[in-house]
Design an enzyme around this catalytic site. Structure first.
Site, PDB file in Angstrom:
ATOM      1  CG  HIS A  50      19.909  52.097  -3.823  1.00 10.49           C
ATOM      2  ND1 HIS A  50      19.107  52.910  -3.059  1.00 10.49           N
ATOM      3  CD2 HIS A  50      20.025  52.700  -5.030  1.00 10.49           C
ATOM      4  CE1 HIS A  50      18.763  53.960  -3.754  1.00 10.49           C
ATOM      5  NE2 HIS A  50      19.300  53.870  -4.961  1.00 10.49           N
ATOM      6  N   GLY A  86      17.519  52.528  -0.592  1.00  6.40           N
ATOM      7  CA  GLY A  86      16.583  53.645  -0.809  1.00  6.40           C
ATOM      8  C   GLY A  86      15.317  53.144  -1.500  1.00  6.40           C
ATOM      9  CG  HIS A  87      15.422  51.786  -5.535  1.00  3.36           C
ATOM     10  ND1 HIS A  87      16.736  51.597  -5.872  1.00  3.36           N
ATOM     11  CD2 HIS A  87      14.966  52.784  -6.332  1.00  3.36           C
ATOM     12  CE1 HIS A  87      17.066  52.434  -6.843  1.00  3.36           C
ATOM     13  NE2 HIS A  87      16.021  53.179  -7.134  1.00  3.36           N
TER      14      HIS A  87
END
Ligand code: PAF
Length: 296
Positions: free
Chosen positions: A40, A42-43
């Protein structure tokens, strides 16, 4: 923006080590982003950050069975390699390391690394074998990817402490030399921390989930306003969370950010970690905020 690059997918430890050794021999630094896939934003932000700092960026995608308890969601953990590859590619990753369970644990999950102290509380208390699984797999992933720097998100704050401690105590030179960097949690507009598990949230769960960030904010506002009474901070977080009676609270604590235990001596410059774990429907969510105390 990092330019799109072609990515190489590597499935064996031997092949991964060869590629990493080749890059290091040419003087290239290696950044890695260990993940369990279903990537997502964040990654993606961790990968973009790594790509700004390293010519070689390896993203590992491995749903690690040893960090799931017997009643946890290993079998139903979301997986979508094609989608993940696209995210890695557009964020500027150069390599994906996607080993099988047999490749990572050829003799089964026989030996494991135990980190003591910081694992006894919070997530470690609720999920007793979880951090042994995390410490063990991250050490093995580092041995395969041979990174110079590894990037993790602050959402799994306790995990980052465990990994730092594991690296600090590792007898393996290739693991002990890895620098760990923790980057801020990525959030939805309403404050919900990005997580692969958010996909499990029903419409009602998703509506209620931002209360966790609201509770953390209420706690951090108190600390930033000069309150040094951690009981009051915790009570405030509990009161905010109580606005959603269907939320089942595991913990909401204000503790020392290094030991994850209550520190009696709060002084300017010390950092308080506010950490919450709660279940909404079938989904267990965790989140945290760190507040470094200064004179208000
Ligand atoms: O944070 C995760 O996704 C996992 O715990 C990690 C660090 C990749 C180990 O499996």
């Amino acid at each position: 923006m990092t330019a799109k690059r072609d990515i190489n997918i590597i499935e064996t430890i031997d092949a991964m080590q060869k590629v990493s050794r080749g890059a290091s021999a040419q003087g290239l630094t290696i950044g890695c982003v260990p993940t369990m896939g279903y990537l997502h934003e964040g990654h993606a932000s961790l990968i973009r950050h790594a790509a700004r700092n390293h010519p070689m960026v390896v993203v590992s995608i491995f749903v690690n069975p040893t960090q799931f308890g017997p009643k946890e969601d290993f079998a139903r953990y979301p997986r979508d390699l094609e989608r993940d590859l696209e995210i890695v590619r557009s964020a500027g990753g150069t390599h994906v390391f996607a080993p099988s369970v047999e490749e990572m644990y050829p003799e089964g999950p026989r030996s494991s690394i135990h980190v003591s102290g910081v694992t006894d509380v919070l997530e470690g208390a609720s999920r007793p074998t979880h951090f042994d699984g995390v410490a063990t797999v991250v050490s093995r992933l580092f041995e395969a990817m041979l990174p110079d720097v590894a990037y993790f998100g602050q959402k799994d704050y306790q995990q980052t402490l465990v990994i730092r401690q594991m690296v600090g105590a590792s007898p393996l030179a290739d693991v002990a030399r890895v620098r760990i960097e923790t980057l801020p949690t990525m959030r939805e507009e309403d404050g919900l921390a990005r997580s692969s598990r958010n996909i499990y949230l029903s419409a009602d769960d998703r509506r209620d989930a931002p209360i966790i960030y609201a509770a953390l904010k209420a706690g951090s506002d108190l600390l930033e306003g000069g309150c040094r009474d951690l009981d009051r901070v915790e009570q405030t977080m509990h009161e905010v969370l109580g606005q959603v009676p269907r939320l089942s609270l595991d913990y909401a604590v204000a503790v020392d950010a290094v030991t994850l235990r209550r520190s009696e001596a709060l002084s300017d410059g010390s950092t308080v970690a506010l950490l919450i774990a709660a279940r909404l429907g079938t989904t267990r969510l965790i989140d945290n905020l760190l507040v470094t105390l200064t004179r208000p």
